[in-house]
Design a protein around this motif. Structure first.
Motif, PDB file in Angstrom:
ATOM      1  N   ALA A 292      51.773  17.238  12.082  1.00 56.18           N
ATOM      2  CA  ALA A 292      53.083  16.840  12.601  1.00 56.18           C
ATOM      3  C   ALA A 292      53.021  16.610  14.104  1.00 56.18           C
ATOM      4  CB  ALA A 292      54.118  17.917  12.290  1.00 56.18           C
ATOM      5  N   PRO A 293      53.910  15.766  14.630  1.00 54.21           N
ATOM      6  CA  PRO A 293      53.991  15.582  16.086  1.00 54.21           C
ATOM      7  C   PRO A 293      54.384  16.881  16.779  1.00 54.21           C
ATOM      8  CG  PRO A 293      55.216  13.876  14.921  1.00 54.21           C
ATOM      9  CD  PRO A 293      54.881  14.914  13.914  1.00 54.21           C
ATOM     10  N   LEU A 294      54.034  16.996  18.033  1.00 54.58           N
ATOM     11  CA  LEU A 294      54.304  18.213  18.791  1.00 54.58           C
ATOM     12  C   LEU A 294      55.794  18.549  18.825  1.00 54.58           C
ATOM     13  CD1 LEU A 294      53.250  20.478  20.616  1.00 54.58           C
ATOM     14  CD2 LEU A 294      53.416  18.905  22.551  1.00 54.58           C
ATOM     15  N   ALA A 295      56.646  17.539  18.871  1.00 59.98           N
ATOM     16  CA  ALA A 295      58.091  17.784  18.949  1.00 59.98           C
ATOM     17  C   ALA A 295      58.605  18.600  17.761  1.00 59.98           C
ATOM     18  CB  ALA A 295      58.838  16.452  19.022  1.00 59.98           C
ATOM     19  N   TYR A 296      57.890  18.529  16.623  1.00 60.66           N
ATOM     20  CA  TYR A 296      58.317  19.261  15.428  1.00 60.66           C
ATOM     21  C   TYR A 296      58.043  20.755  15.527  1.00 60.66           C
ATOM     22  CZ  TYR A 296      58.995  14.875  12.831  1.00 60.66           C
ATOM     23  OH  TYR A 296      59.433  13.651  12.388  1.00 60.66           O
ATOM     24  N   MET A 297      57.334  21.192  16.568  1.00 63.21           N
ATOM     25  CA  MET A 297      57.011  22.611  16.718  1.00 63.21           C
ATOM     26  C   MET A 297      58.140  23.398  17.368  1.00 63.21           C
ATOM     27  SD  MET A 297      53.965  22.780  15.438  1.00 63.21           S
ATOM     28  CE  MET A 297      54.352  21.382  14.358  1.00 63.21           C
ATOM     29  N   ARG A 298      59.078  22.725  17.993  1.00 59.25           N
ATOM     30  CA  ARG A 298      60.127  23.406  18.745  1.00 59.25           C
ATOM     31  C   ARG A 298      60.961  24.303  17.826  1.00 59.25           C
ATOM     32  NH1 ARG A 298      61.910  22.584  23.704  1.00 59.25           N
ATOM     33  NH2 ARG A 298      60.759  20.615  23.860  1.00 59.25           N
ATOM     34  N   GLY A 299      61.238  25.514  18.312  1.00 60.27           N
ATOM     35  CA  GLY A 299      62.099  26.436  17.586  1.00 60.27           C
ATOM     36  C   GLY A 299      61.417  27.212  16.479  1.00 60.27           C
ATOM     37  N   ARG A 300      60.113  27.022  16.293  1.00 61.02           N
ATOM     38  CA  ARG A 300      59.402  27.691  15.212  1.00 61.02           C
ATOM     39  C   ARG A 300      58.548  28.840  15.747  1.00 61.02           C
ATOM     40  NH1 ARG A 300      56.221  23.129  11.969  1.00 61.02           N
ATOM     41  NH2 ARG A 300      55.810  24.936  10.633  1.00 61.02           N
ATOM     42  N   THR A 301      58.211  29.777  14.849  1.00 59.17           N
ATOM     43  CA  THR A 301      57.227  30.810  15.142  1.00 59.17           C
ATOM     44  C   THR A 301      56.094  30.622  14.158  1.00 59.17           C
ATOM     45  OG1 THR A 301      58.902  32.371  15.919  1.00 59.17           O
ATOM     46  CG2 THR A 301      56.769  33.284  15.286  1.00 59.17           C
ATOM     47  N   LEU A 302      54.890  30.389  14.661  1.00 58.90           N
ATOM     48  CA  LEU A 302      53.758  30.020  13.825  1.00 58.90           C
ATOM     49  C   LEU A 302      52.864  31.236  13.616  1.00 58.90           C
ATOM     50  CD1 LEU A 302      52.988  26.629  15.619  1.00 58.90           C
ATOM     51  CD2 LEU A 302      54.491  27.038  13.650  1.00 58.90           C
ATOM     52  N   SER A 303      53.089  31.942  12.500  1.00 62.95           N
ATOM     53  CA  SER A 303      52.325  33.145  12.173  1.00 62.95           C
ATOM     54  C   SER A 303      51.356  32.874  11.025  1.00 62.95           C
ATOM     55  CB  SER A 303      53.270  34.287  11.781  1.00 62.95           C
ATOM     56  OG  SER A 303      54.167  34.587  12.831  1.00 62.95           O
TER      57      SER A 303
END
Length: 328
Positions: free
Chosen positions: A218-229
């Motif tokens: 996914a594009p970087l913008a889709y990472m906003r607001g997430r916690t990647l565990s």
């Protein structure tokens, strides 16, 4: 004093020596030039002519190259130069050790190993640290090796999923003028990540894991607001992030995750005057435990030798010209 040594070759080894000599003998010509010896093949005999010490060094070089050939590794002039330089530095054992360390296996059964000492340092840093930055020119294996490590982490159940991302920077074209919906517009930016994943998993396996959400591109913008565990996360082309984007991404890291950030800070597509988030992060985060920073160089390039010469030419230009001259 010049002398000649002759070695009898078995029938089984003849194919390997044919590969060693290369097309139009260009490989062996490079060994001759670098080692100051002469090679010739007569029937089932290899003849080396030169000074005794040079012959001994040439034998050592040939043995390493034959080991590579036996592992179905490609041999070219750039690879030969690198191996000879390592041997001259007394680091021949390191070449052999790297060949024994299989990082991953592609879906076609090819074993992936580190081809340079810098690549091995990079892989070791990924294993050791939670967050690893890898900067270096094109062709040094930054993305490909990170992908290999991610796939192995998934197979070994060290991660529950793989997340691949990169900034969709408009390098010369406006997204609004590209055809299709948003997904189709950003897909060209993510294509190198798809290609690497296909190599390790095959298209069918990739599609199944993607549909289940185990692999996400996914594009970087889709990472906003997430916690990647519980994930192995790779951000590619990170030189094209802004400071704000980089901070946003790094603060997404959750528990039991491993992150690799790759890029070439000499090839940013950001607007003039905009500082690269990758360059800033490396400066700010150096020395923090569990963060590794690896700098690959032209010596680690494993593509066509012309790529290495191109990189060296641009580096020389950058070192000998002012910023205004480089822009012109």
């Amino acid at each position: 004093m010049t002398e000649t040594r002759e070695f009898e070759l078995s029938a089984d080894s003849m194919d390997a020596y044919v590969s060693l000599f290369g097309l139009n003998d260009q490989n062996i010509a490079m060994v001759e030039q670098e080692c100051h010896v002469r090679f010739s093949l007569h029937d089932h005999h290899l003849i080396i002519s030169g000074e005794p010490e040079q012959i001994q060094f040439a034998q050592q070089t040939v043995q390493v190259l034959l080991d590579l050939i036996s592992r179905e590794e490609a041999i070219d002039r750039m690879r030969i130069r690198y191996i000879i330089s390592m041997l001259r530095e007394g680091r021949g054992d390191q070449i052999q050790e790297n060949l024994k360390k299989v990082i991953a296996v592609t879906h076609r059964g090819k074993q992936i190993t580190c081809k340079t000492a810098g690549q091995q340092e990079y892989v070791d840093a990924i294993r050791k640290n939670v967050l690893t930055f890898a900067v270096g020119p094109a062709g040094t294996g930054k993305t490909y090796l990170a992908m290999a490590m991610a796939v192995m982490a998934l197979k070994n159940k060290e991660a529950d999923r793989i997340i691949l991302t990169r900034p969709a920077v408009e390098a010369g074209e406006k997204l609004g003028f590209l055809p299709g919906d948003l997904s189709q517009k950003v897909d060209p930016y993510l294509r190198p990540l798809y290609d690497a994943m296909y190599d390790f998993m095959g298209p069918d396996s990739y599609m199944k894991l993607s549909e289940r959400g185990i692999i996400e591109v996914a594009p970087l913008a889709y990472m906003r607001g997430r916690t990647l565990s519980d994930a192995f996360i790779i951000m590619d082309e990170a030189q094209n992030t802004t400071s704000e984007q980089m901070k946003m991404f790094l603060t997404r890291i959750g528990f039991h995750s491993k992150v690799v950030v790759t890029g070439d800070i000499t090839q940013t597509d950001l607007p003039p005057g905009k500082k690269s988030g990758l360059a800033e992060a490396i400066q700010l985060l150096a020395g923090i435990p569990d963060i590794g920073i690896i700098r690959l160089t032209g010596r680690d390039i494993v593509r066509h030798e012309l790529v290495q010469q191109i990189v060296e030419a641009y580096e020389h230009h950058a070192a000998t010209n002012t910023p205004e001259e480089r822009r012109n």
